[in-house]
Motif scaffolding. Structure first.
Motif, PDB file in Angstrom:
ATOM      1  N   ASP A   1       0.805  -1.225   0.000  1.00 12.19           N
ATOM      2  CA  ASP A   1       0.000   0.000   0.000  1.00 12.19           C
ATOM      3  C   ASP A   1       0.838   1.276   0.000  1.00 12.19           C
ATOM      4  O   ASP A   1       0.335   2.361  -0.288  1.00 12.19           O
ATOM      5  CB  ASP A   1      -0.917   0.028   1.230  1.00 12.19           C
ATOM      6  N   VAL A   2       2.102   1.139   0.361  1.00 16.53           N
ATOM      7  CA  VAL A   2       2.981   2.314   0.381  1.00 16.53           C
ATOM      8  C   VAL A   2       3.075   2.852  -1.040  1.00 16.53           C
ATOM      9  O   VAL A   2       3.324   2.092  -1.968  1.00 16.53           O
ATOM     10  CB  VAL A   2       4.383   1.913   0.901  1.00 16.53           C
ATOM     11  N   PRO A   3       2.837   4.160  -1.223  1.00 16.51           N
ATOM     12  CA  PRO A   3       2.822   4.698  -2.592  1.00 16.51           C
ATOM     13  C   PRO A   3       4.061   4.330  -3.401  1.00 16.51           C
ATOM     14  O   PRO A   3       3.975   4.115  -4.609  1.00 16.51           O
ATOM     15  CB  PRO A   3       2.745   6.211  -2.381  1.00 16.51           C
ATOM     16  N   PHE A   4       5.200   4.251  -2.714  1.00 22.75           N
ATOM     17  CA  PHE A   4       6.445   3.909  -3.411  1.00 22.75           C
ATOM     18  C   PHE A   4       6.314   2.570  -4.133  1.00 22.75           C
ATOM     19  O   PHE A   4       6.832   2.390  -5.227  1.00 22.75           O
ATOM     20  CB  PHE A   4       7.605   3.860  -2.403  1.00 22.75           C
ATOM     21  N   TYR A   5       5.628   1.613  -3.520  1.00 20.37           N
ATOM     22  CA  TYR A   5       5.489   0.287  -4.118  1.00 20.37           C
ATOM     23  C   TYR A   5       4.205   0.145  -4.931  1.00 20.37           C
ATOM     24  O   TYR A   5       4.144  -0.586  -5.901  1.00 20.37           O
ATOM     25  CB  TYR A   5       5.483  -0.803  -3.032  1.00 20.37           C
ATOM     26  N   LYS A   6       3.158   0.852  -4.476  1.00 20.11           N
ATOM     27  CA  LYS A   6       1.824   0.660  -5.014  1.00 20.11           C
ATOM     28  C   LYS A   6       1.746   0.849  -6.532  1.00 20.11           C
ATOM     29  O   LYS A   6       1.050   0.124  -7.229  1.00 20.11           O
ATOM     30  CB  LYS A   6       0.876   1.658  -4.336  1.00 20.11           C
ATOM     31  N   HIS A   7       2.482   1.838  -7.036  1.00 16.54           N
ATOM     32  CA  HIS A   7       2.388   2.157  -8.456  1.00 16.54           C
ATOM     33  C   HIS A   7       3.396   1.392  -9.306  1.00 16.54           C
ATOM     34  O   HIS A   7       3.483   1.599 -10.501  1.00 16.54           O
ATOM     35  CB  HIS A   7       2.573   3.662  -8.667  1.00 16.54           C
ATOM     36  N   GLN A   8       4.168   0.533  -8.674  1.00 13.49           N
ATOM     37  CA  GLN A   8       5.169  -0.194  -9.436  1.00 13.49           C
ATOM     38  C   GLN A   8       4.580  -1.458 -10.051  1.00 13.49           C
ATOM     39  O   GLN A   8       3.544  -1.953  -9.612  1.00 13.49           O
ATOM     40  CB  GLN A   8       6.335  -0.614  -8.529  1.00 13.49           C
ATOM     41  N   GLU A   9       5.272  -1.959 -11.088  1.00 11.93           N
ATOM     42  CA  GLU A   9       4.901  -3.247 -11.634  1.00 11.93           C
ATOM     43  C   GLU A   9       6.176  -4.081 -11.630  1.00 11.93           C
ATOM     44  O   GLU A   9       7.083  -3.849 -12.415  1.00 11.93           O
ATOM     45  CB  GLU A   9       4.358  -3.082 -13.062  1.00 11.93           C
ATOM     46  N   ARG A  10       6.229  -5.029 -10.701  1.00  6.39           N
ATOM     47  CA  ARG A  10       7.502  -5.707 -10.503  1.00  6.39           C
ATOM     48  C   ARG A  10       7.569  -7.052 -11.209  1.00  6.39           C
ATOM     49  O   ARG A  10       6.868  -7.988 -10.839  1.00  6.39           O
ATOM     50  CB  ARG A  10       7.776  -5.851  -9.008  1.00  6.39           C
ATOM     51  N   ILE A  11       8.397  -7.107 -12.236  1.00  9.39           N
ATOM     52  CA  ILE A  11       8.610  -8.368 -12.948  1.00  9.39           C
ATOM     53  C   ILE A  11      10.011  -8.881 -12.627  1.00  9.39           C
ATOM     54  O   ILE A  11      10.187  -9.976 -12.113  1.00  9.39           O
ATOM     55  CB  ILE A  11       8.461  -8.161 -14.472  1.00  9.39           C
TER      56      ILE A  11
ATOM     57  N   ARG B   1       6.078  12.307 -14.079  1.00 14.04           N
ATOM     58  CA  ARG B   1       5.352  12.848 -12.931  1.00 14.04           C
ATOM     59  C   ARG B   1       4.958  11.734 -11.959  1.00 14.04           C
ATOM     60  O   ARG B   1       5.116  11.867 -10.746  1.00 14.04           O
ATOM     61  CB  ARG B   1       4.088  13.582 -13.383  1.00 14.04           C
ATOM     62  N   SER B   2       4.488  10.626 -12.510  1.00 14.35           N
ATOM     63  CA  SER B   2       4.083   9.531 -11.654  1.00 14.35           C
ATOM     64  C   SER B   2       5.271   8.986 -10.855  1.00 14.35           C
ATOM     65  O   SER B   2       5.158   8.681  -9.673  1.00 14.35           O
ATOM     66  CB  SER B   2       3.453   8.431 -12.510  1.00 14.35           C
ATOM     67  N   ILE B   3       6.417   8.877 -11.515  1.00 10.60           N
ATOM     68  CA  ILE B   3       7.597   8.360 -10.811  1.00 10.60           C
ATOM     69  C   ILE B   3       8.045   9.330  -9.726  1.00 10.60           C
ATOM     70  O   ILE B   3       8.269   8.948  -8.580  1.00 10.60           O
ATOM     71  CB  ILE B   3       8.754   8.087 -11.800  1.00 10.60           C
ATOM     72  N   VAL B   4       8.137  10.610 -10.085  1.00 12.85           N
ATOM     73  CA  VAL B   4       8.698  11.576  -9.134  1.00 12.85           C
ATOM     74  C   VAL B   4       7.698  11.906  -8.008  1.00 12.85           C
ATOM     75  O   VAL B   4       8.079  11.998  -6.844  1.00 12.85           O
ATOM     76  CB  VAL B   4       9.120  12.873  -9.867  1.00 12.85           C
ATOM     77  N   PHE B   5       6.417  12.056  -8.385  1.00  7.22           N
ATOM     78  CA  PHE B   5       5.485  12.529  -7.372  1.00  7.22           C
ATOM     79  C   PHE B   5       4.710  11.407  -6.680  1.00  7.22           C
ATOM     80  O   PHE B   5       4.501  11.468  -5.479  1.00  7.22           O
ATOM     81  CB  PHE B   5       4.546  13.579  -7.972  1.00  7.22           C
ATOM     82  N   ASP B   6       4.287  10.374  -7.447  1.00  7.18           N
ATOM     83  CA  ASP B   6       3.558   9.288  -6.785  1.00  7.18           C
ATOM     84  C   ASP B   6       4.508   8.382  -6.002  1.00  7.18           C
ATOM     85  O   ASP B   6       4.335   8.164  -4.815  1.00  7.18           O
ATOM     86  CB  ASP B   6       2.781   8.446  -7.819  1.00  7.18           C
ATOM     87  N   MET B   7       5.496   7.860  -6.699  1.00  5.60           N
ATOM     88  CA  MET B   7       6.412   6.930  -6.035  1.00  5.60           C
ATOM     89  C   MET B   7       7.458   7.674  -5.226  1.00  5.60           C
ATOM     90  O   MET B   7       7.770   7.301  -4.107  1.00  5.60           O
ATOM     91  CB  MET B   7       7.097   6.040  -7.074  1.00  5.60           C
ATOM     92  N   GLY B   8       8.008   8.718  -5.827  1.00  3.16           N
ATOM     93  CA  GLY B   8       9.082   9.450  -5.165  1.00  3.16           C
ATOM     94  C   GLY B   8       8.575  10.346  -4.038  1.00  3.16           C
ATOM     95  O   GLY B   8       9.361  10.872  -3.259  1.00  3.16           O
ATOM     96  N   GLY B   9       7.278  10.523  -3.956  1.00  2.23           N
ATOM     97  CA  GLY B   9       6.731  11.323  -2.861  1.00  2.23           C
ATOM     98  C   GLY B   9       7.014  12.809  -3.016  1.00  2.23           C
ATOM     99  O   GLY B   9       6.950  13.565  -2.044  1.00  2.23           O
ATOM    100  N   GLY B  10       7.353  13.247  -4.216  1.00  2.00           N
ATOM    101  CA  GLY B  10       7.541  14.679  -4.456  1.00  2.00           C
ATOM    102  C   GLY B  10       8.916  15.183  -4.068  1.00  2.00           C
ATOM    103  O   GLY B  10       9.807  14.425  -3.677  1.00  2.00           O
ATOM    104  N   ILE B  11       9.055  16.497  -4.201  1.00  2.00           N
ATOM    105  CA  ILE B  11      10.347  17.136  -4.003  1.00  2.00           C
ATOM    106  C   ILE B  11      10.665  17.279  -2.512  1.00  2.00           C
ATOM    107  O   ILE B  11       9.816  17.639  -1.704  1.00  2.00           O
ATOM    108  CB  ILE B  11      10.343  18.527  -4.668  1.00  2.00           C
ATOM    109  N   LYS B  12      11.891  17.006  -2.198  1.00  2.00           N
ATOM    110  CA  LYS B  12      12.365  17.125  -0.825  1.00  2.00           C
ATOM    111  C   LYS B  12      12.295  18.587  -0.369  1.00  2.00           C
ATOM    112  O   LYS B  12      12.552  19.480  -1.166  1.00  2.00           O
ATOM    113  CB  LYS B  12      13.824  16.657  -0.787  1.00  2.00           C
ATOM    114  N   ASN B  13      11.981  18.794   0.869  1.00  4.57           N
ATOM    115  CA  ASN B  13      11.912  20.140   1.447  1.00  4.57           C
ATOM    116  C   ASN B  13      10.936  21.058   0.719  1.00  4.57           C
ATOM    117  O   ASN B  13      11.179  22.256   0.593  1.00  4.57           O
ATOM    118  CB  ASN B  13      13.291  20.808   1.449  1.00  4.57           C
ATOM    119  N   SER B  14       9.834  20.482   0.221  1.00  2.00           N
ATOM    120  CA  SER B  14       8.870  21.350  -0.458  1.00  2.00           C
ATOM    121  C   SER B  14       8.245  22.327   0.542  1.00  2.00           C
ATOM    122  O   SER B  14       7.832  23.426   0.165  1.00  2.00           O
ATOM    123  CB  SER B  14       7.799  20.519  -1.164  1.00  2.00           C
TER     124      SER B  14
END
Lengths: 630, 261
Positions: free
Chosen positions: A125-135, A400-413
């Protein structure tokens, strides 16, 4: 374990191990990837071992490969629920065993918490993993990479048995071509096409090589595959050898990857013991073995011909490609070379079929393997982003999906930092600005944007990143790593480095930009190998998208990223400073003075512009001036 | 026969030859700094850029003539604006590296390169690698090596010490396109790469030869039918000997069979 005599017997062994694995059993998996080990996973593991022993517990403890979420290591996952604990310390071990294992209670303080303070219990459920497709990474985190039994229990080597039993070599190649699998090392060349020309080439013995000389700064997916699931690479290589008719394989791995090396050596040993490598694999006519070749750390040795020179014991410099490597490669014999991630994609393709693989990704490869990008790609997400680590995503996903969904956005926003660009493709890649955040990323789209897939490095940059400095950094890296053979790469990089070095000091001239463009255009068409041909990309893409920053450096002595030390000045604003004295205490050169509860002042003579004051200030009182205001 | 067009003119090429060889054979001049007919092409200096069309070449494809093997239907253009633009940038890079080379200056005049916009270095070597390659491929001494990487690349004897395996044949100095390998010759010695060698003397007349003991030994190990007397006689004496033999033949003092012996 005993030697297995036939592909059918291998299927029986796999079945036996699958049946023996109880999916509902309580398992504690502790990540033993290099990232987690660096943040203390070894002592967490040791603490689990000794405590479990003390308590005489039968709970299974598993040291797994990299889970990808390196930012939050050491990671511990409790199966079967999949509870993810992050930044676990040895002192948390007792609590985990008592509460979670003993009582099924979740320890909230160890859960992942995002910037919006939401906590997540389960790994999936963690966004970092949730949007991934792991093969390729499907098994990382579930198996102990040092045990072949674990790989077998997950169905590993099933693809090999299937291939040896039912699929002719030509058919294997046909499937790989139809799958649209393209080289994950950066070239993006269709693997099946390459395999076919190597199979058709005359000469014997034929060789296959696994390129594990991962050298891009910030890229570590190949390392994590080899550390976390070495058998997947070996299985892919055996299938490749069978299809191509190769009898000898090499893994060219950099010596700076001691753990990957160890796990790979161990895995090779186990595969040999079972008869999966060596003469007459599983009782068939197919004979194949793999030798490990350690690289000395030269970036250029990731280039295929330089890599082969290095295996042959010569200086690692690219050589003239009179004929394709497939026809005349290692020691003049037909050779096929693929990257770690490409090899690791082979078993799932063979196992689950072409249609399944082509259902993931972009374009249409049914008639043309160049027609799209299929499957997934692992990116190493690093830089100014909250969640750094490895993400495996379907081709065609947006940045955008990689940086903001999985990456949780910019550090120190919360301190006002915003997204500026993402650099992909390693040092020879390019910087992609905000307006392309929603473009689907695949091999062709990234090239079209002036960058490239490369091996999948993805460095996120915020507004405090100077794009001229970024170009200078990568040009200097490449200058060091150029082999020095051809003039455009060697001298072009030297000249670029000199020019960029002046611009970041505020000593640039307008003509410099013309010269940079001339150098870049010549390097991009006249260099000997791909290192040189792409070496100008960092300059070209920053000039294309961030030309104004170059001009500001030259005209106004202003660094928009507030990064170039010669062009900036730190000051403390009267309005925001509360006189908390924190900056004065942290300043390494004692350049800040001021009484408690009164305005602090920076002595510009003593200031070395390290930025510590800005980092520690809780009141946004430190301002960085550049250009005329300085 | 393979048909290739150079600058529009149809030429017959031999199988396996390169565009540079074909061009030179037909009187076309393609500038180059790291090519020599007796060595394998290396493609390092990139000065011999040409534009290729046809025979599956990508559109507007630039490549080096020395490494390009001829193919049926290939069209090669030697002096397009693209070729000359990039060739001049490469020459500019080399002239920034080695500012005072007469060879490069002459090339710059020939190709209209007027200004060096890059920061000038103070090196003498253009890093073409010919010295190392001739020592390895032709002489067989393998006394020189490439050292370092990138801009730090140098071509020197290993560890920059007087080379143990050097035989003072001076081929490296001869082949160097910018003549940056110094050789000092006196009547008694040859000094190269910081090592002094004794010159052998003609066994007939005592004149100093361009030959050292080491060079003679190397040549004899590389070619089994060579004898010292084939090598240690000066040109003048060998010519005299040949003339003498011919005179005896004409005079009928000896027969052809005896000459063979």
């Amino acid at each position: 374990m005993e030697r297995i005599s036939s592909p059918n017997a291998l299927l029986d062994v796999i079945k036996k191990h699958q049946d023996a694995r109880d999916p509902d059993k309580v398992r504690i998996s502790v990540c033993q990837g290099t990232g987690c080990i660096a943040s203390g996973a070894n002592s967490v593991m040791a603490s689990f071992e000794s405590t479990l022993l003390e308590k005489n517990s039968s709970v299974e403890l598993l040291g797994t490969g990299c889970h990808g979420f390196c930012e939050r290591g050491p990671l511990v996952v409790i199966q079967p629920e999949g509870t993810l604990y992050q930044r676990v310390k040895p002192e948390n071990v007792n609590e985990i065993l008592d509460k979670t294992i003993g009582n099924g209670e979740v320890i909230t303080k160890l859960l992942y918490r995002d910037e919006a303070k939401n906590t997540y219990e389960k790994e999936q459920d963690v966004p970092f993993y949730k949007h991934q497709e792991r093969i390729v990474f499907a098994m990382n985190g579930h198996i102990d990479p040092s045990r072949i039994e674990d790989y077998l229990a997950m169905g590993g080597y099933g693809a090999l048995a299937k291939v040896l039993l039912n699929i002719e070599p030509e058919q294997v190649i046909h499937m790989v071509t139809k799958s649209g699998l393209r080289g994950r090392g950066g070239g993006g060349f269709p693997a099946g096409v390459k395999w076919k020309s190597c199979r058709d080439a005359e000469g014997s013995p034929k060789y296959i090589i696994c390129n594990a000389d991962e050298g891009d700064p910030g890229a570590f997916m190949d390392r994590s595959i080899m550390e976390g699931n070495p058998h997947s690479v070996i299985e892919g290589m055996i299938i490749g050898a069978y299809a191509i008719g190769a009898t000898k394989g090499y893994v060219y791995i950099r010596n700076e990857y001691p753990l990957a090396l160890l796990r790979l050596e161990n895995a090779l040993e186990q595969a040999r013991e079972l008869g999966l490598l060596g003469d007459n694999i599983l009782g068939t006519d197919c004979s194949f073995d793999i030798t490990i070749n350690r690289g000395g750390g030269a970036f250029v040795c990731g280039e295929s011909t330089a890599l082969m020179m290095s295996i042959e014991g010569k200086v690692g410099r690219p050589r003239v490609k009179w004929q394709h490597t497939a026809k005349k490669g290692l020691w003049g014999n037909p050779t096929n070379i693929n990257n770690v991630e490409t090899w690791a994609n082979i078993p799932p393709i063979m196992d689950r079929g072409v249609d399944w693989f082509t259902s993931i990704g972009t374009g249409d490869v049914s008639n043309n393997p160049w027609g799209g990008s299929k499957g997934t790609k692992i990116f190493s997400l690093v830089g100014k982003v909250n969640n750094t680590g490895l993400v495996e995503v379907p081709m065609g996903i947006s940045i955008r999906s990689i940086v903001f969904d999985m990456g949780g956005g910019i550090k120190n926003s919360q301190k006002g930092r915003t997204f500026k660009a993402v650099q992909t493709g390693g040092p020879s890649g390019g910087c992609i600005p905000e307006q392309y955040l929603d473009n689907p990323i695949d091999f062709d789209e990234l090239t079209r944007l002036g960058s490239m897939m490369g091996s999948g490095g993805m460095i996120v940059m915020d507004d405090r990143t100077c794009m001229v400095e970024v170009a200078r950094y990568f040009v200097d890296f490449l200058k060091e790593e150029s082999c020095g053979k051809c003039t455009p790469c060697r001298e072009g990089l030297r000249a670029m480095s000199e020019i960029l070095g002046r611009i970041v000091k505020g000593q640039g001239r307008h003509e410099d930009l013309v010269v940079l463009e001339d150098l870049a255009s010549t390097m991009s068409v006249a260099s000997f190998c791909n290192l040189g041909l792409t070496a100008a990309n960092p300059v070209l893409s920053t000039l294309k998208y961030f030309r104004q920053e170059y001009l500001d450096h030259i005209d106004k002595g202003e660094c928009a990223g507030r990064q170039c030390q010669d062009l900036i000045k730190y000051t403390i604003s009267e309005e925001n400073c509360t006189g908390c004295t924190l900056c004065a205490r942290k300043c390494p050169t004692k350049a800040i003075s001021g009484e408690k509860k009164s305005l602090h002042v920076i002595d510009q003579e003593l200031c070395v512009r390290c930025g510590v004051c800005d980092d520690v200030c809780n009141f946004n009182a430190v301002t960085i001036l550049s250009g005329p205001e300085r | 026969m393979i048909h290739v067009r150079i600058n529009g003119k149809l030429l017959e090429a031999k199988k396996g030859e390169t565009v540079l060889q074909l061009a030179q054979r037909n009187g076309y001049h393609i500038p180059n700094l790291c090519y020599h007919p007796s060595l394998k092409a290396d493609g390092a200096c990139r000065m011999c850029l040409v534009e290729v069309k046809g025979a599956n070449a990508k559109p507007n494809s630039l490549t080096t003539a020395c490494t390009l093997t001829v193919k049926e239907g290939m069209e090669v253009l030697l002096d397009t604006p693209e070729v000359s633009k990039h060739r001049n940038t490469i020459l500019e890079m080399l002239m920034a590296l080695v500012p005072d080379s007469p060879v490069l200056t002459k090339m710059a005049e020939e190709y209209g390169l007027k200004e060096i916009r890059l920061a000038q270095g103070d090196e003498v070597c253009i890093k073409c690698g010919l010295c190392v390659r001739i020592c390895d491929e032709v002489v067989g001494a393998k006394a020189l090596a490439m050292e370092g990487r990138g801009t730090e690349t140098t071509f020197n004897p290993p560890f920059n010490e007087p080379p143990e395996r050097c035989v003072a044949c001076t081929s490296c100095a001869f082949i160097c396109p910018v003549q940056c390998i110094p050789v000092k010759k006196t009547n008694d010695s040859i000094t190269i790469w910081g090592r002094e060698f004794d010159r052998l003397k003609c066994t007939r007349c005592g004149r100093a030869l361009d030959l050292t003991e080491e060079h003679m030994a190397l040549m004899m190990t590389r070619s089994s039918h060579l004898k010292p007397e084939d090598l240690n006689v000066c040109d003048v004496c060998s010519r005299k000997e040949v003339l003498g033999t011919m005179k005896s033949l004409v005079d009928g003092q000896i027969t052809l069979e005896r000459v063979g012996k």
